[in-house]
Design an enzyme around this catalytic site. Structure first.
Site, mmCIF file in Angstrom:
data_model
loop_
_atom_site.group_PDB
_atom_site.id
_atom_site.type_symbol
_atom_site.label_atom_id
_atom_site.label_comp_id
_atom_site.label_asym_id
_atom_site.label_seq_id
_atom_site.Cartn_x
_atom_site.Cartn_y
_atom_site.Cartn_z
ATOM 1 C CD GLU A 266 -2.371 1.182 2.876
ATOM 2 O OE1 GLU A 266 -3.321 1.959 3.068
ATOM 3 O OE2 GLU A 266 -1.945 0.389 3.741
ATOM 4 C CE LYS A 338 -8.570 0.839 3.148
ATOM 5 N NZ LYS A 338 -7.538 1.189 4.141
ATOM 6 C CB CYS A 388 -5.010 -1.132 4.798
ATOM 7 S SG CYS A 388 -4.483 -0.810 6.503
#
Length: 526
Positions: A266, A338, A388
């Site tokens: 990330e 995301k 994440c």
């Protein structure tokens, strides 16, 4: 201490969890009043979450620059808020079961009391993972990634494991509460049922819920171990990028084992793409050409859609044929934005701007992506990235595994890209690895993880770790990964069966509460 190995070994974690929860259930069942049961639940929950989330202090104080007292208070406040859900479970279970806990009740009542406890706990965990965007970290099901309950995950998901583990804990507590030989025998029935569930779990472990899809691909997972204190430092940023470029460009250990896909963590590029020098993007394209591989990396993106500016925490994929202008514009060949953002870290909850501004965390206010997006077709596999802590939400991960009329076939391979450098060498790294393993169990899909500081790993479709890099080290993990297809019952139905069963048991429990106990006994040791 049951959510990640260390200090206890992995095989012991299920037992630590069940007996710890049995300890709480014992005191709740013997509590003189519902208020006392609530107090026990709060003490247990506060200790559980304050210890389990201690690593948040590292991110807020050491890397966020927040005053030590405020960071410590924030951890305790979060623990107290999370403990409210345990209070809810303990209070409702004690209130429903109160009139039947003090009598020599039948086998059926003993089982129903244990089932009520399990249902209260499961509902509380589900609410904790759903309300206010959800924070299901330390869900008790994650203690059972290995063990006899793990094979139930493809059928019922992590909340099914919560129900079974909580039932076993309640059964043990009721056995400990039994006061005479007759009651001992009746209470032991619940423990016997829990053992049967475990034995069935062993049998379920022999079922293959998926089959191989296409040919295996060789994946390189890159862990740069760039200290969080340096990652966003303008003077050291290029040094971190150079580390990742060097690792990504390493020649394969064997001539016939060149990676098809290179995965980086990330925000490996710590600036919005249009602020990165064109020559840096060209270097990444050169690495893709040199290794004859597709690159998948995390990067914050900025673009304009329908006249509006959008900032997203994204995963992008490209190869040597991708135009340089497309990377600079934030429109590469493949892109995932995301969709489940972290409160305080990636979006600011209403009224908490002052709290976020007390930390010096960059890239802290993003726009959300869609729940289901286009997957990445790479070498015959359909790859679904998640970023994440998105993989904490199993009910969202399964959306990408299902086929979509709009977006096409479901995923054959899951990829998690994380940066847990905010939390140092803490439990957070190992806890997150256990969570990823649960997603593989639920979906019967392999999961590969590329992280900045750990735990970078390859997990097969049965939740087994096939390779892992040591945390807080630099390195690459080249691993052969076989994508899979086929839908588990959990992918098909999600949490609906467990929630329906939970509500049914609670309705039966409410009806039980209205019935007079069959034989009164003088309460002891209340």
């Amino acid at each position: 201490m049951s959510f990640a190995p260390g200090p206890f070994p992995t095989w012991l974690l299920p037992f630590v969890q069940i007996f710890s929860l049995a300890f709480l259930a014992f005191y709740v069942f013997r509590a003189a009043t519902v208020r006392k049961a609530a107090l026990y639940g709060f003490i247990f929950g506060l200790a559980n979450f304050a210890l389990g989330f201690y690593w948040l202090y590292i991110s807020m104080h050491e890397y966020g620059g927040m005053a030590a007292w405020l960071a410590g208070a924030a951890v305790l406040l979060l623990a107290a808020v999370e403990a409210v859900f345990i209070v809810l479970a303990a209070t409702v279970a004690r209130w429903i079961s109160a009139r039947h806990l003090q009598v020599n009740c039948s086998f059926g009542w003993q089982l129903l009391i244990a089932a009520v406890w399990a249902s209260c706990w499961t509902l509380a965990e589900w609410l904790r993972g759903t309300l206010f965007t959800g924070f299901p970290w330390l869900n008790v099901g994650y203690a059972h990634v290995e063990g006899v309950l793990a094979s139930w995950a493809p059928l019922l998901g992590v909340y099914g494991l919560v129900w079974f583990a909580s039932f076993a804990s309640a059964a043990i507590a009721l056995l400990a509460c039994a006061k005479d030989t007759t009651n001992d025998a009746r209470a032991a029935v619940g423990v016997g049922c829990a053992i049967v569930v475990g034995l069935l779990g062993i049998a379920l472990g022999h079922i293959d819920w998926s089959k191989a899809q296409g040919d295996p691909i060789i994946v390189r997972l890159v862990q740069g171990n760039v200290p969080q204190s340096e990652k966003f430092d303008p003077e050291l940023m290029q040094q971190g990028l150079a580390t990742y470029m060097r690792l990504a460009a390493l020649p394969p250990k064997e001539a016939d084992a060149s990676p098809d896909l290179i995965v980086l963590p990330e925000t490996v590029v710590p600036l919005f793409q249009d602020r990165v020098a064109p020559q840096v993007w060209q270097q990444w394209l050169d690495i893709a050409r040199e290794r004859d591989a597709r690159i998948l990396m995390g990067a914050p993106l900025f673009d304009r859609r329908d006249g509006q500016e959008r900032y997203t925490n994204s995963a992008i994929s490209f190869d040597a044929t991708t135009p340089l202008a497309a990377l600079i514009a934030g429109i590469p060949d493949m892109r995932y934005d995301k969709q489940h953002l972290v409160p305080f870290g990636e979006f600011v909850p209403t009224g908490f701007r002052w709290f976020v501004e007390s930390m010096h965390i960059p890239l802290g206010d993003f726009d959300r992506g869609r729940v289901r997006q286009a997957l990445f077709p790479i070498k015959g596999q359909m790859i679904s990235p998640n970023i994440c802590y998105e993989d904490v939400f199993g009910e969202e991960i399964i959306q990408s595994v299902r086929d979509s009329e709009v977006w096409g076939p479901g995923a054959t391979l899951l990829v998690n890209m994380s940066n847990l450098g905010w939390f140092g060498d803490s439990w957070a790294l190992r806890q997150h690895l256990q969570i990823s393993r649960m997603r593989s169990l639920e979906t019967a899909r392999p999961m590969i993880r590329a992280t900045n500081t750990g735990m970078t790993a390859a997990i097969d479709a049965k939740g087994n770790i096939r390779g892992v890099l040591s945390p807080m080290t630099k390195g690459v993990l080249d691993v052969e990964v076989q994508g899979t297809t086929g839908l588990t019952p959990y992918v098909r139905w999600g949490n609906a069966p467990v929630l329906a069963w939970t509500f049914l048991v609670l309705v039966l429990g409410l009806l039980m509460r209205r019935r007079e106990p069959a034989a009164q006994m003088a309460p002891a040791n209340l």
